[in-house]
Design a protein around this motif. Sequence first.
Motif, PDB file in Angstrom:
ATOM      1  N   LEU A 120       0.846  -1.185   0.000  1.00 41.84           N
ATOM      2  CA  LEU A 120       0.000   0.000   0.000  1.00 41.84           C
ATOM      3  C   LEU A 120       0.886   1.240   0.000  1.00 41.84           C
ATOM      4  CD1 LEU A 120      -3.267   0.619   1.889  1.00 41.84           C
ATOM      5  CD2 LEU A 120      -1.427   2.278   2.179  1.00 41.84           C
ATOM      6  N   THR A 121       0.556   2.203  -0.849  1.00 40.15           N
ATOM      7  CA  THR A 121       1.324   3.445  -0.933  1.00 40.15           C
ATOM      8  C   THR A 121       0.383   4.637  -0.854  1.00 40.15           C
ATOM      9  OG1 THR A 121       1.166   3.653  -3.345  1.00 40.15           O
ATOM     10  CG2 THR A 121       2.989   2.318  -2.469  1.00 40.15           C
ATOM     11  N   MET A 122       0.976   5.808  -0.901  1.00 35.54           N
ATOM     12  CA  MET A 122       0.185   7.033  -0.880  1.00 35.54           C
ATOM     13  C   MET A 122      -0.764   7.101  -2.077  1.00 35.54           C
ATOM     14  SD  MET A 122      -0.105   9.597   1.247  1.00 35.54           S
ATOM     15  CE  MET A 122       1.476   9.975   2.027  1.00 35.54           C
ATOM     16  N   ALA A 123      -0.415   6.419  -3.158  1.00 39.40           N
ATOM     17  CA  ALA A 123      -1.294   6.401  -4.336  1.00 39.40           C
ATOM     18  C   ALA A 123      -2.626   5.739  -4.004  1.00 39.40           C
ATOM     19  CB  ALA A 123      -0.625   5.686  -5.500  1.00 39.40           C
ATOM     20  N   ASP A 124      -2.601   4.707  -3.164  1.00 46.34           N
ATOM     21  CA  ASP A 124      -3.846   4.047  -2.755  1.00 46.34           C
ATOM     22  C   ASP A 124      -4.727   4.995  -1.953  1.00 46.34           C
ATOM     23  OD1 ASP A 124      -3.547   0.994  -3.462  1.00 46.34           O
ATOM     24  OD2 ASP A 124      -1.609   1.603  -2.636  1.00 46.34           O
ATOM     25  N   ILE A 125      -4.117   5.683  -1.008  1.00 44.95           N
ATOM     26  CA  ILE A 125      -4.881   6.630  -0.181  1.00 44.95           C
ATOM     27  C   ILE A 125      -5.433   7.750  -1.051  1.00 44.95           C
ATOM     28  CG2 ILE A 125      -4.696   8.308   1.697  1.00 44.95           C
ATOM     29  CD1 ILE A 125      -2.549   6.481   2.935  1.00 44.95           C
ATOM     30  N   TYR A 126      -4.603   8.296  -1.900  1.00 48.24           N
ATOM     31  CA  TYR A 126      -5.016   9.416  -2.745  1.00 48.24           C
ATOM     32  C   TYR A 126      -6.166   9.030  -3.663  1.00 48.24           C
ATOM     33  CZ  TYR A 126      -3.540  14.134  -4.084  1.00 48.24           C
ATOM     34  OH  TYR A 126      -3.463  15.492  -4.248  1.00 48.24           O
ATOM     35  N   MET A 127      -5.990   7.907  -4.357  1.00 50.39           N
ATOM     36  CA  MET A 127      -7.016   7.483  -5.303  1.00 50.39           C
ATOM     37  C   MET A 127      -8.333   7.157  -4.609  1.00 50.39           C
ATOM     38  SD  MET A 127      -7.928   6.842  -8.431  1.00 50.39           S
ATOM     39  CE  MET A 127      -6.466   6.653  -9.450  1.00 50.39           C
ATOM     40  N   HIS A 128      -8.255   6.569  -3.431  1.00 49.00           N
ATOM     41  CA  HIS A 128      -9.476   6.213  -2.709  1.00 49.00           C
ATOM     42  C   HIS A 128     -10.344   7.443  -2.458  1.00 49.00           C
ATOM     43  CE1 HIS A 128     -12.199   4.237   0.010  1.00 49.00           C
ATOM     44  NE2 HIS A 128     -11.862   5.042   0.998  1.00 49.00           N
ATOM     45  N   TYR A 129      -9.727   8.541  -2.037  1.00 48.99           N
ATOM     46  CA  TYR A 129     -10.514   9.741  -1.732  1.00 48.99           C
ATOM     47  C   TYR A 129     -10.824  10.574  -2.980  1.00 48.99           C
ATOM     48  CZ  TYR A 129      -9.907   8.196   2.978  1.00 48.99           C
ATOM     49  OH  TYR A 129      -9.942   7.418   4.115  1.00 48.99           O
ATOM     50  N   VAL A 130     -10.046  10.398  -4.027  1.00 46.01           N
ATOM     51  CA  VAL A 130     -10.438  10.944  -5.330  1.00 46.01           C
ATOM     52  C   VAL A 130     -11.729  10.277  -5.795  1.00 46.01           C
ATOM     53  CG1 VAL A 130      -9.843  10.888  -7.793  1.00 46.01           C
ATOM     54  CG2 VAL A 130      -8.176  11.725  -6.133  1.00 46.01           C
ATOM     55  N   ASN A 131     -11.791   8.967  -5.613  1.00 51.45           N
ATOM     56  CA  ASN A 131     -12.964   8.221  -6.067  1.00 51.45           C
ATOM     57  C   ASN A 131     -14.235   8.588  -5.320  1.00 51.45           C
ATOM     58  OD1 ASN A 131     -11.545   6.867  -8.018  1.00 51.45           O
ATOM     59  ND2 ASN A 131     -11.313   4.972  -6.865  1.00 51.45           N
ATOM     60  N   VAL A 132     -14.102   9.088  -4.109  1.00 50.15           N
ATOM     61  CA  VAL A 132     -15.283   9.568  -3.373  1.00 50.15           C
ATOM     62  C   VAL A 132     -15.987  10.661  -4.176  1.00 50.15           C
ATOM     63  CG1 VAL A 132     -16.069  10.802  -1.314  1.00 50.15           C
ATOM     64  CG2 VAL A 132     -14.399   8.950  -1.093  1.00 50.15           C
ATOM     65  N   VAL A 133     -15.202  11.586  -4.729  1.00 51.15           N
ATOM     66  CA  VAL A 133     -15.760  12.689  -5.520  1.00 51.15           C
ATOM     67  C   VAL A 133     -16.236  12.181  -6.875  1.00 51.15           C
ATOM     68  CG1 VAL A 133     -15.278  14.950  -6.541  1.00 51.15           C
ATOM     69  CG2 VAL A 133     -14.290  14.343  -4.336  1.00 51.15           C
ATOM     70  N   VAL A 134     -15.470  11.289  -7.479  1.00 51.76           N
ATOM     71  CA  VAL A 134     -15.861  10.740  -8.786  1.00 51.76           C
ATOM     72  C   VAL A 134     -17.220  10.058  -8.693  1.00 51.76           C
ATOM     73  CG1 VAL A 134     -15.293   9.031 -10.554  1.00 51.76           C
ATOM     74  CG2 VAL A 134     -13.493  10.479  -9.601  1.00 51.76           C
ATOM     75  N   LYS A 135     -17.401   9.205  -7.690  1.00 49.11           N
ATOM     76  CA  LYS A 135     -18.652   8.453  -7.563  1.00 49.11           C
ATOM     77  C   LYS A 135     -19.820   9.368  -7.210  1.00 49.11           C
ATOM     78  CE  LYS A 135     -17.225   5.406  -4.580  1.00 49.11           C
ATOM     79  NZ  LYS A 135     -17.324   4.236  -3.666  1.00 49.11           N
ATOM     80  N   ALA A 136     -19.584  10.318  -6.316  1.00 50.74           N
ATOM     81  CA  ALA A 136     -20.680  11.172  -5.844  1.00 50.74           C
ATOM     82  C   ALA A 136     -21.101  12.204  -6.878  1.00 50.74           C
ATOM     83  CB  ALA A 136     -20.273  11.874  -4.556  1.00 50.74           C
ATOM     84  N   CYS A 137     -20.154  12.616  -7.720  1.00 55.54           N
ATOM     85  CA  CYS A 137     -20.443  13.729  -8.636  1.00 55.54           C
ATOM     86  C   CYS A 137     -20.458  13.305 -10.105  1.00 55.54           C
ATOM     87  CB  CYS A 137     -19.427  14.851  -8.422  1.00 55.54           C
ATOM     88  SG  CYS A 137     -19.455  15.526  -6.746  1.00 55.54           S
TER      89      CYS A 137
END
Length: 225
Positions: free
Chosen positions: A151-168
């Motif tokens: 697990l890297t910072m890319a996993d954390i970053y992408m996970h919370y990017v996807n919150v906006v992608v899915k919601a919007c």
Amino acid sequence: MITLHGFPASNYYNIVKHALLYKEVPFQEELIFAGSDALLTVSPVGKVPAITTDDGVTLSESSVICDFIEETYPDTPLYPESATERAIVRQIMKIAELYFELPSRRLIPYVFSGTEAPDAVKEEVRQVITRGIPALNRLCQFSPWIAGKKLTMADIYMHYVNVVVKACASTQLDWDILAEIPGMKEWNDTMTQSDIAKKIEADRVANMPEFMIRVKAKMQAANAQ
């Protein structure tokens, strides 16, 4: 002790919070909303998140803060040892931000107001996201993590990017965007099941009513002008 300034409804705030929790760095939270004078005392342009370090220095911009946390607390690394592999992790983060998060963010006002975005805006957002999909398809490994075995910072970053992608974006465009990247949905489900992600999600949900009150007040003020 580090102080994390911002509000739990912010996905950028939650990127930093997840990194701190993962590394088990002691920190405290100060609830400050965007647009407040208090935020300007710790963030030069009034953006969330910001931190105050143990030395009393204030820092803003999530990627800057994440790099600071990594360099200051290296015992539980979130970046690979190899300079090339670290660059690949940052490349994934940057593409996720530019081609997934930022275009999706353009649709937030319409989601919050319960209205449909204009077709021209939808098309612009779709075009940018469409550019990001093949790039992430090439870069994301999901073996089992985005950049490989750890697990890297890319996993954390992408996970919370996807919150906006899915919601919007997915909502406004009627498009299951994560399904366009094989392995992304399964990986995302795994990320949501971690104890850290569950805690952050609970905090986000708890903060949303107060956040929405502020959003609606701003929208009413803007409409009154």
